[in-house]
Design a protein around this motif. Structure first.
Motif, short mmCIF file in Angstrom:
data_model
loop_
_atom_site.label_atom_id
_atom_site.label_comp_id
_atom_site.label_asym_id
_atom_site.label_seq_id
_atom_site.Cartn_x
_atom_site.Cartn_y
_atom_site.Cartn_z
N HIS A 4 0.86 -1.18 0.00
CA HIS A 4 0.00 0.00 0.00
C HIS A 4 0.89 1.23 0.00
CE1 HIS A 4 -3.17 2.81 0.84
NE2 HIS A 4 -4.04 1.84 0.64
N LYS A 5 0.87 1.94 -1.11
CA LYS A 5 1.74 3.10 -1.30
C LYS A 5 1.21 4.37 -0.65
CE LYS A 5 3.90 5.61 -5.09
NZ LYS A 5 3.88 5.82 -6.52
N ARG A 12 6.92 5.70 0.23
CA ARG A 12 7.77 5.39 -0.93
C ARG A 12 8.07 3.90 -0.97
NH1 ARG A 12 10.31 9.52 -3.48
NH2 ARG A 12 12.00 8.12 -3.97
N LEU A 13 8.11 3.37 -2.18
CA LEU A 13 8.45 1.96 -2.35
C LEU A 13 9.92 1.71 -2.06
CD1 LEU A 13 6.50 1.13 -5.61
CD2 LEU A 13 5.88 0.54 -3.27
N GLY A 34 12.31 1.99 2.58
CA GLY A 34 11.18 1.91 1.66
C GLY A 34 10.23 0.77 2.01
N LEU A 35 9.03 0.83 1.45
CA LEU A 35 8.02 -0.20 1.71
C LEU A 35 8.49 -1.60 1.29
CD1 LEU A 35 4.80 1.63 0.48
CD2 LEU A 35 5.42 1.09 2.83
N LEU A 67 4.62 3.32 -11.75
CA LEU A 67 4.76 3.38 -10.29
C LEU A 67 4.57 4.80 -9.76
CD1 LEU A 67 7.73 0.92 -9.77
CD2 LEU A 67 5.35 0.57 -9.05
N SER A 70 0.92 5.70 -9.69
CA SER A 70 0.05 4.84 -8.88
C SER A 70 -0.02 5.28 -7.43
CB SER A 70 0.57 3.40 -8.92
OG SER A 70 0.56 2.91 -10.22
N THR A 71 -1.19 5.13 -6.85
CA THR A 71 -1.38 5.35 -5.42
C THR A 71 -2.23 4.21 -4.88
OG1 THR A 71 -3.37 6.67 -5.78
CG2 THR A 71 -1.29 7.87 -5.61
#
Length: 92
Positions: A4-5, A12-13, A34-35, A67, A70-71
């Motif tokens: 989940h961003k 942040r990924l 990062g995630l 990316l 995307s949210t």
């Protein structure tokens, strides 16, 4: 895998992608904050990013654009390179 961003860009990924034109997007590094640093099984440098939200990506530029745009919840598909096969023992 699903991550989940966030909806306002606050999460942040931590994913750096690269690759040659016409080749798959490859993971160059994962930021420790990062995630993706927290997912299991872990994403590793050298893995290929195949799809985002079930839509195939064709290059690291394509993947990066998707990316960034995307949210919320993202479904990411990665392919890890195959482990080298064990070499057979030499016959004496």
């Amino acid at each position: 895998m699903a991550v989940h961003k966030g909806y306002n860009g606050d999460l942040r990924l931590g994913l750096e992608l690269g690759g040659e034109a016409g080749e798959p997007a490859k993971v160059l590094s994962i930021a420790p904050d990062g995630l993706l640093s927290r997912v299991r099984p872990p994403v590793q440098p050298g893995d290929e990013l195949l799809a985002i939200n079930y839509v195939r990506v064709h290059s690291h530029e394509d993947a990066t654009a998707k990316l960034v745009a995307s949210t919320g919840k993202l479904f990411l598909s990665f392919l890890s390179p195959a482990a080298p096969a064990d070499k057979p023992a030499d016959a004496a």
